[in-house]
Design an enzyme around this catalytic site. Structure first.
Site, PDB file in Angstrom:
ATOM      1  CB  ALA A 129      53.783 110.844  22.237  1.00 26.03           C
ATOM      2  CD  GLU A 183      56.655 121.023  17.416  1.00 23.60           C
ATOM      3  OE1 GLU A 183      56.351 119.981  18.000  1.00 23.60           O
ATOM      4  OE2 GLU A 183      56.208 121.315  16.281  1.00 23.60           O
ATOM      5  CG  ASN A 243      46.917 117.612  16.013  1.00 25.03           C
ATOM      6  OD1 ASN A 243      46.541 118.746  15.742  1.00 25.03           O
ATOM      7  ND2 ASN A 243      47.058 116.667  15.111  1.00 25.03           N
ATOM      8  CB  THR A 244      49.002 117.078  22.759  1.00 17.52           C
ATOM      9  OG1 THR A 244      49.555 115.910  22.162  1.00 17.52           O
ATOM     10  CG2 THR A 244      48.653 116.798  24.210  1.00 17.52           C
ATOM     11  N   GLY A 294      39.525 114.254  27.576  1.00 17.67           N
ATOM     12  CA  GLY A 294      40.241 113.763  28.744  1.00 17.67           C
ATOM     13  C   GLY A 294      41.106 112.575  28.406  1.00 17.67           C
ATOM     14  CB  VAL A 333      63.700 115.733  12.449  1.00 16.52           C
ATOM     15  CG1 VAL A 333      64.480 114.514  11.991  1.00 16.52           C
ATOM     16  CG2 VAL A 333      64.090 116.122  13.862  1.00 16.52           C
ATOM     17  CD  GLU A 344      33.235 111.328  22.030  1.00 17.92           C
ATOM     18  OE1 GLU A 344      33.949 111.628  21.061  1.00 17.92           O
ATOM     19  OE2 GLU A 344      33.095 110.186  22.454  1.00 17.92           O
ATOM     20  NE  ARG A 358      35.659 110.885  19.193  1.00 15.67           N
ATOM     21  CZ  ARG A 358      36.781 111.438  19.630  1.00 15.67           C
ATOM     22  NH1 ARG A 358      37.883 111.311  18.939  1.00 15.67           N
ATOM     23  NH2 ARG A 358      36.785 112.123  20.742  1.00 15.67           N
TER      24      ARG A 358
HETATM   25  P1  ADP Z   1      51.020 113.172  19.866  1.00 17.10           P
HETATM   26  O1  ADP Z   1      49.622 113.433  20.302  1.00 17.10           O
HETATM   27  O2  ADP Z   1      51.214 111.827  19.279  1.00 17.10           O
HETATM   28  O3  ADP Z   1      52.031 113.524  20.913  1.00 17.10           O
HETATM   29  P2  ADP Z   1      51.053 115.774  18.543  1.00 17.10           P
HETATM   30  O4  ADP Z   1      50.366 116.061  17.280  1.00 17.10           O
HETATM   31  O5  ADP Z   1      50.470 116.316  19.793  1.00 17.10           O
HETATM   32  O6  ADP Z   1      51.274 114.185  18.627  1.00 17.10           O
HETATM   33  O7  ADP Z   1      52.552 116.312  18.468  1.00 17.10           O
HETATM   34  C1  ADP Z   1      53.414 115.997  17.410  1.00 17.10           C
HETATM   35  C2  ADP Z   1      54.377 117.164  17.213  1.00 17.10           C
HETATM   36  O8  ADP Z   1      55.428 116.784  16.340  1.00 17.10           O
HETATM   37  C3  ADP Z   1      53.713 118.386  16.581  1.00 17.10           C
HETATM   38  O9  ADP Z   1      53.922 119.513  17.396  1.00 17.10           O
HETATM   39  C4  ADP Z   1      54.424 118.511  15.237  1.00 17.10           C
HETATM   40  O10 ADP Z   1      54.527 119.830  14.783  1.00 17.10           O
HETATM   41  C5  ADP Z   1      55.769 117.895  15.537  1.00 17.10           C
HETATM   42  N1  ADP Z   1      56.490 117.446  14.324  1.00 17.10           N
HETATM   43  C6  ADP Z   1      55.968 116.799  13.263  1.00 17.10           C
HETATM   44  N2  ADP Z   1      56.906 116.545  12.328  1.00 17.10           N
HETATM   45  C7  ADP Z   1      58.074 117.061  12.806  1.00 17.10           C
HETATM   46  C8  ADP Z   1      59.414 117.144  12.292  1.00 17.10           C
HETATM   47  N3  ADP Z   1      59.730 116.672  11.094  1.00 17.10           N
HETATM   48  N4  ADP Z   1      60.363 117.727  13.067  1.00 17.10           N
HETATM   49  C9  ADP Z   1      60.042 118.241  14.286  1.00 17.10           C
HETATM   50  N5  ADP Z   1      58.799 118.211  14.808  1.00 17.10           N
HETATM   51  C10 ADP Z   1      57.823 117.632  14.086  1.00 17.10           C
END
Ligand code: ADP
Length: 464
Positions: free
Chosen positions: A27, A46, A54-55, A61, A168, A269, A293
């Protein structure tokens, strides 16, 4: 795959950007690219050292309906059934506006990726869907790592700055309650960054014991497939400026997670989508493996052993490339025959043999009399070798989160927009209802990431 993206050193972090994007998953990266292409100065922050969140771990897919890719594979789809099936699978608890936006922008998102030379040219199917609408790379590689690498390639080419180890800790707002910046912790200390808008793309809270305790105490002892950074920071940041949280107790437990070792592995899956079955400790099927699921997880938990085995052959393995990885890390049990496999699993060989023979007949007749499975039946289990993976359910995805509208604007408890604050991806709640369909989370990150990038641009223009 090209050069690996190098995050920028903390010293390069500026005092001001048009838009600050928190989180480097699907995202966040998508929102950054879209906003940058529309002329904004964007930055991605980040907190973890590694990028992609988690991406990175997504395997199956990206769902989309009425795409040209589907037509090339002879799959005739329509957004109406994508909507209805997702709604049905989500227990009719999905936010209808978000779902409508989602299904109608899914094919565009596939095209947008292709425009950036990120091609998802194969299709497969996931549980709860009636047709093949889960798009993935032609190499059949797991989608997550592929997508993160490719989005980072684009980010690099466009010169969009991404800072890792930059957390952040607070959203800033002016006297009117408009969000206008963030406070961060970097390797070089704390800092304030001003911005016209902030996009929360921080992912879910599937790794937070604290949130689990608060919203789903029954799941506190479950293992999780999530990366350690999935602690729900975005929910806290949002709540502190008045954001409303919705459906926080709706948490997805993924049915097929290998968890016999300290490291937990989600078995995608796609393995079932390409034809694997699930059997209990005796070697008998017990569920339609491609039901939602939620239903499959509940069926496994109801077994006396609370776990089950995925059973498949080389033909299925050829279509589910991730199995090579699962094998490399020692998760796969192999046999030259079904009998040999059964012996290794301490099952009566005759029972497993009968189960597989009955299943193969069902595939041939396209009629599963035992459990009414109708999808993932393109090939039987007959080509040596034969394989098994021991699995059980684990926490996987948090459906609840920040209340947003279709403009990705974050809403407060009265349904009013919090000016300057946007959210996209798993941090937002409501799209999936009580069960997130496989392939819909990646789709959500691209569809709503793009929308967030567009909306922050409109917002910036409105300030001029
Ligand atoms: P999405 O699938 O919605 O894009 P992800 O889990 O792939 O979400 O990515 C979210 C990212 O945001 C992770 O890499 C996580 O470590 C990061 N994140 C979470 N909280 C914070 C924060 N407070 N400051 C900076 N990055 C953050």
């Amino acid at each position: 795959m090209g050069e690996k993206y190098q995050p920028r050193p903390a010293s390069e972090l500026k005092d001001r950007y048009d838009t600050v994007i928190i989180g480097s998953g699907g995202a966040g990266l998508t929102a950054a690219i879209q906003a940058h292409e529309l002329g904004l100065s964007a930055v991605v922050l980040e907190k973890e050292e590694g990028l992609g969140g988690n991406t990175n771990r997504a395997s199956s897919g990206m769902n989309a309906a009425e795409t040209n890719v589907q037509l090339k594979h002879g799959v005739i789809d329509n957004v109406g059934s994508f909507y209805r099936e997702t709604y049905q699978d989500g227990g009719r608890l999905n936010d209808k506006d978000l779902l409508g936006y989602f299904v109608h922008h899914s094919a565009l998102a596939i095209d947008w990726l292709a425009d950036h030379d990120i091609k998802l040219e194969d299709v497969t199917i996931t549980g709860g869907m009636s047709v093949m609408r889960t798009h993935r790379p032609a190499s059949l590689a797991p989608i997550g790592g592929f997508l993160v690498n490719e989005l980072l390639r684009v980010v690099g080419q466009q010169g969009i700055p991404v800072f890792n180890q930059t957390k952040v800790t607070k959203l800033l707002k002016d006297d009117q309650g408009t969000v206008n910046g963030v406070e961060v912790q970097t390797t070089a200390g704390t800092k304030t960054i001003a911005a016209n808008s902030v996009i929360l793309a921080t992912g879910g809270f599937g790794a937070s014991k604290e949130y689990m305790k608060r919203y789903r105490p029954d799941l506190v002892d479950y293992k999780t497939t999530n990366q350690p950074g999935a602690t729900g920071d975005g929910l806290k940041l949002g709540e502190d400026v008045g954001a409303q949280l919705v459906q926080m107790d709706l948490i997805q437990v993924h049915p097929t997670v290998q968890q016999d070792n300290p490291h937990v592995y989600l078995i995608g899956e796609v393995v079932r989508g390409e034809g694997a079955i699930l059997v209990n400790a005796k070697g008998q099927r017990f569920v339609n493996e491609l039901n939602t699921r939620k239903i499959v997880s509940n069926a496994i938990t109801a077994l006396p052993e609370h776990s089950a085995y995925l059973i498949f052959d080389q033909g299925i393995r050829d279509r589910a490339k991730a199995v090579d990885f699962y094998d490399k890390v020692g998760l796969v049990v192999s046999g030259n025959t079904i009998e040999e496999l059964a012996q290794k699993l301490s099952m009566a060989p005759a029972t497993l043999k009968k189960t597989v023979a009955t299943w193969n007949q069902a595939v041939k007749d396209h009629d599963d009399q035992e459990f009414s499975r109708t999808t993932g039946m393109d090939r039987d289990i007959a080509k040596p070798g034969f394989f098994a993976i021991h699995i059980a359910p684990a926490i996987h995805y948090t459906m609840g989160g920040l209340h947003i509208n279709t403009h990705t604007e974050v809403l407060d408890g009265n349904g009013n927009v919090i000016p300057g604050l946007f959210a996209a991806g798993e941090v937002a709640g409501g799209l999936h209802g009580n069960n997130r369909v496989g392939g819909n989370s990646i789709a959500e990150t691209i569809i709503f990431g793009r929308q967030a990038g567009q909306q922050v641009t409109l917002y910036a223009r409105s300030l001029k």
